[in-house]
Write a protein that holds these residues in place. Structure first.
Motif, PDB file in Angstrom:
ATOM      1  N   GLY A  70     103.091 -17.245   6.886  1.00 11.87           N
ATOM      2  CA  GLY A  70     103.929 -17.550   5.731  1.00 11.87           C
ATOM      3  C   GLY A  70     103.194 -17.569   4.404  1.00 11.87           C
ATOM      4  O   GLY A  70     103.778 -17.296   3.369  1.00 11.87           O
ATOM      5  N   ARG A  82     103.600 -14.956   1.676  1.00  4.79           N
ATOM      6  CA  ARG A  82     104.727 -14.865   0.746  1.00  4.79           C
ATOM      7  C   ARG A  82     104.265 -15.191  -0.663  1.00  4.79           C
ATOM      8  O   ARG A  82     104.964 -14.944  -1.630  1.00  4.79           O
ATOM      9  CB  ARG A  82     105.848 -15.862   1.128  1.00  4.79           C
ATOM     10  N   ASP A  83     103.106 -15.814  -0.778  1.00  4.10           N
ATOM     11  CA  ASP A  83     102.554 -16.139  -2.090  1.00  4.10           C
ATOM     12  C   ASP A  83     101.845 -14.893  -2.638  1.00  4.10           C
ATOM     13  O   ASP A  83     100.786 -14.508  -2.163  1.00  4.10           O
ATOM     14  CB  ASP A  83     101.564 -17.298  -1.926  1.00  4.10           C
ATOM     15  N   THR A  84     102.466 -14.264  -3.621  1.00  2.00           N
ATOM     16  CA  THR A  84     101.963 -12.976  -4.116  1.00  2.00           C
ATOM     17  C   THR A  84     100.492 -13.021  -4.517  1.00  2.00           C
ATOM     18  O   THR A  84      99.718 -12.147  -4.148  1.00  2.00           O
ATOM     19  CB  THR A  84     102.806 -12.508  -5.314  1.00  2.00           C
ATOM     20  N   ASP A 103     117.796  -9.168  -6.082  1.00  2.00           N
ATOM     21  CA  ASP A 103     116.468  -8.875  -5.556  1.00  2.00           C
ATOM     22  C   ASP A 103     116.431  -9.049  -4.026  1.00  2.00           C
ATOM     23  O   ASP A 103     117.133  -9.901  -3.480  1.00  2.00           O
ATOM     24  CB  ASP A 103     115.477  -9.843  -6.214  1.00  2.00           C
ATOM     25  N   PRO A 136     114.469 -10.457  -1.730  1.00  2.00           N
ATOM     26  CA  PRO A 136     114.246 -11.684  -0.960  1.00  2.00           C
ATOM     27  C   PRO A 136     115.487 -12.554  -0.774  1.00  2.00           C
ATOM     28  O   PRO A 136     115.465 -13.498   0.019  1.00  2.00           O
ATOM     29  CB  PRO A 136     113.192 -12.444  -1.783  1.00  2.00           C
ATOM     30  N   THR A 137     116.590 -12.265  -1.479  1.00  2.00           N
ATOM     31  CA  THR A 137     117.807 -13.051  -1.250  1.00  2.00           C
ATOM     32  C   THR A 137     118.293 -12.921   0.188  1.00  2.00           C
ATOM     33  O   THR A 137     118.985 -13.806   0.678  1.00  2.00           O
ATOM     34  CB  THR A 137     118.962 -12.621  -2.187  1.00  2.00           C
ATOM     35  N   VAL A 152     111.596 -10.817   8.816  1.00  2.00           N
ATOM     36  CA  VAL A 152     110.771 -10.697   7.615  1.00  2.00           C
ATOM     37  C   VAL A 152     109.307 -10.480   8.006  1.00  2.00           C
ATOM     38  O   VAL A 152     108.648  -9.560   7.539  1.00  2.00           O
ATOM     39  CB  VAL A 152     110.932 -11.956   6.727  1.00  2.00           C
ATOM     40  N   VAL A 156     101.674  -6.344  -1.126  1.00  2.00           N
ATOM     41  CA  VAL A 156     102.896  -6.736  -1.830  1.00  2.00           C
ATOM     42  C   VAL A 156     104.060  -5.776  -1.570  1.00  2.00           C
ATOM     43  O   VAL A 156     105.107  -6.206  -1.100  1.00  2.00           O
ATOM     44  CB  VAL A 156     102.644  -6.930  -3.331  1.00  2.00           C
ATOM     45  N   PHE A 182     107.337  -7.039   0.611  1.00  2.00           N
ATOM     46  CA  PHE A 182     108.720  -7.130   0.139  1.00  2.00           C
ATOM     47  C   PHE A 182     109.614  -6.065   0.764  1.00  2.00           C
ATOM     48  O   PHE A 182     110.662  -6.380   1.312  1.00  2.00           O
ATOM     49  CB  PHE A 182     108.776  -7.091  -1.389  1.00  2.00           C
ATOM     50  N   GLY A 242     108.563 -15.984  -3.895  1.00  2.00           N
ATOM     51  CA  GLY A 242     107.224 -15.417  -3.772  1.00  2.00           C
ATOM     52  C   GLY A 242     106.660 -14.868  -5.074  1.00  2.00           C
ATOM     53  O   GLY A 242     105.502 -15.074  -5.399  1.00  2.00           O
ATOM     54  N   LEU A 254     105.136 -19.080  -6.184  1.00  2.00           N
ATOM     55  CA  LEU A 254     104.566 -20.117  -5.327  1.00  2.00           C
ATOM     56  C   LEU A 254     103.237 -20.658  -5.870  1.00  2.00           C
ATOM     57  O   LEU A 254     103.011 -21.871  -5.874  1.00  2.00           O
ATOM     58  CB  LEU A 254     104.382 -19.525  -3.922  1.00  2.00           C
ATOM     59  N   GLN A 266     105.648 -24.437   2.314  1.00  2.00           N
ATOM     60  CA  GLN A 266     104.243 -24.447   1.907  1.00  2.00           C
ATOM     61  C   GLN A 266     103.969 -25.413   0.771  1.00  2.00           C
ATOM     62  O   GLN A 266     102.821 -25.650   0.413  1.00  2.00           O
ATOM     63  CB  GLN A 266     103.826 -23.043   1.504  1.00  2.00           C
ATOM     64  N   MET A 274     121.239 -18.188  -1.112  1.00  2.00           N
ATOM     65  CA  MET A 274     120.859 -18.558  -2.476  1.00  2.00           C
ATOM     66  C   MET A 274     122.018 -18.446  -3.455  1.00  2.00           C
ATOM     67  O   MET A 274     121.940 -18.927  -4.573  1.00  2.00           O
ATOM     68  CB  MET A 274     119.746 -17.638  -2.968  1.00  2.00           C
TER      69      MET A 274
END
Lengths: 422, 87
Positions: free
Chosen positions: A215, A218-220, A303, A305-306, A315, A346, A350, B8, B39, B59, B73
């Motif tokens: 996970g 997910r932090d770019t 976008d 990720p919705t 994912v 990245v 995505f 993200g 994040l 996280q 969302m």
């Protein structure tokens, strides 16, 4: 006076987008203080974008040099932020114009055709506007025709891509409330088709246990620093200590240099994202406000990720299989004479993840795996092919990442060639 | 009160979610400062509440932060029902 108007005000993209934000805020009848701060922040967003580009391109140049020395072929890192930020010097004004008039086209198409989608992923609108400006220009167009044709094309992209995905989006979300507006659509569409062919949607990815430990990707910022460090270190080892310490690093250790350059790259992406965030913060709500009034029953196209929370396992699986395809492609591309596309975490995260969700909706586990794998091949080969046509505009070392950019760019340039514009 | 909506990249989906959160708050008759971010920035930014998709905000969960996990969302009813007990 006119000269100042045309060249310095309308010719400075930062001022131009600031003006659009200003008008948008006025239309919404916001207070004077909101209008002022919103306009200033939009302009600042554009300036930050340029500053980030300078940071990122510095690191990218080192990477290209090292890659060239190490493997004797050119390595390219597809990164939308980098290419768009770099292209602002030449295409800034036409990008800003096409972006705004493309949004107007989107409203008109949604109002008067059955394609009732309002494309709200602002950064992708910006990237697509830039791609269209650059490809029309490579194809030989300029001036007003470039802006007019470009805006029409952008408007069409903004309704057609969400429309082709909508049947699958309905299966994913179980509703028809929103659409996916993200220019990786061709990869998702292919993934959904492949899922249907090879998979069985009864065996959903959501029935399996997937480790949560992935996970953090997910932090770019983390994902970019990590991949770039790995690639930089590998390339640095092949390029050799003596070359790097003599030519590039000014004597500091080559591995330390590689790591710092990798993190500099990530820092550049971070700065550009901050700029883009400020840039679209005022424009998109204005666009949405106008759309809500003008286009009844419009669907917002959002976008990618919705859709991620609807299938979190797909994912992760999607990302892994897309990235795997990217790694295989990296070795396959030079064999057929194309430039090496270095897979980035990245774009694979995505678009691979979204492709996984689409593949899962039509074909369960097998669908998610095969569909995301196909997406990984698409976002490796399409940018390499786009580079053949775009390479001569001088941003080698990086290019557009997501599938639709490549396909639209290749089509535009080749159609213009057919008409003999080049 | 400050609410941070997180995804993200801090661009697309958190932005849309922030709009939904604002609508949900308006329907609940509440006022709050709602901003959206990525994040990395969220870990360093103080807020009264953090909202996002489960795998993202997990996280941020250090046992002290107020976390809201959202599935759809765009769903005002879902966000309303999750926000209400925390306000």
């Amino acid at each position: 006076m006119l000269d100042v108007m045309m060249n310095d005000i309308l010719g400075t993209p930062a001022i131009l987008v600031g003006l659009f934000a200003f008008v948008g805020l006025l239309i919404q009848k916001k207070s004077a203080s909101t209008v002022l701060s919103g306009t200033l922040k939009t302009i600042m967003g554009f300036v930050i974008l340029g500053a980030g580009a300078a940071v990122l391109i510095g690191s990218l140049t080192h990477f290209s040099k090292m890659f060239d020395v190490a493997f004797n072929v050119q390595g390219v890192i597809p990164n939308n932020e980098a290419i768009v930020a770099a292209a602002q010097t030449n295409f800034g004004t036409s990008t800003a114009m096409i972006m705004v008039f493309g949004m107007v086209m989107n409203l008109l198409l949604a109002r008067f055709t059955p394609l009732k989608y309002i494309f709200l992923t602002g950064h992708h609108t910006l990237f697509m506007a830039c791609l269209i400006a650059a490809s029309l220009s490579v194809g030989g167009m300029s001036g007003a025709p470039l802006i007019i044709v470009g805006s029409i094309l952008l408007g069409i992209c903004m309704v057609v891509f969400p429309a082709i995905l909508q049947p699958t989006v309905r299966q994913i979300t179980g509703s028809d409330d929103f659409a996916v507006g993200h220019f990786g659509s061709i990869g998702y569409y292919v993934s959904a088709k492949i899922g249907k062919l090879f998979g069985n949607k009864a065996h959903s990815t959501e029935a399996i246990q997937v480790p949560k430990s992935l996970g953090f990707l997910r932090d770019t910022s983390v994902a970019v620093s990590l991949t770039m460090s790995i690639f930089f270190i590998i390339v640095a080892m092949f390029a050799g200590q003596s070359y790097i310490e003599k030519e590039l690093s000014g004597g500091s250790n080559f591995i330390v240099f590689a790591i710092i350059q990798a993190i500099t790259f990530a820092a550049g992406v971070y700065i550009i994202l901050a700029g883009v965030r400020m840039l679209i913060a005022e424009i998109i709500p204005a666009f949405k406000g106008i759309a809500d009034k003008l286009v009844p029953k419009a669907k917002p196209a959002l976008d990618c990720p919705t859709i991620f929370p609807f299938a979190p396992n797909a994912v992760i699986i999607g990302f892994l299989f897309s990235f795997f395809a990217g790694l295989l492609s990296m070795f396959a591309l030079p064999l057929i004479g194309l430039k090496v596309i270095v897979p980035g975490l990245v774009p694979h995260f995505f678009t691979g993840a979204a492709a996984g969700v689409f593949g899962n909706a039509t074909g369960g586990r097998m669908g998610a795996m095969a569909g995301a794998f196909a997406n990984g091949l698409i976002i490796s080969f399409i940018p390499a092919i786009l580079l053949i046509f775009m390479g001569d505009i001088g941003y080698e070392g990086t290019t557009f990442g997501d599938s639709d950019f490549g396909v639209v760019g290749i089509l535009i340039i080749n159609i213009l060639k057919l008409f003999g514009a080049v | 009160m400050k609410i941070l909506v997180v995804c993200g990249n801090g661009l697309g989906s958190s932005f849309m979610m922030a709009l939904t959160v604002k609508k949900a708050l308006a329907e609940l008759g509440q006022e709050a400062d709602v901003t959206h971010t990525d994040l990395t920035t969220a870990t360093a930014e103080q807020a009264d509440m953090y909202i996002g998709a489960g795998d993202i905000v997990d996280q941020l969960d250090d046992g002290f932060r107020k976390i809201v996990r959202v599935v759809n969302m765009m769903s005002i009813p879902e966000i309303k029902s999750k926000l209400e007990p925390l306000l």
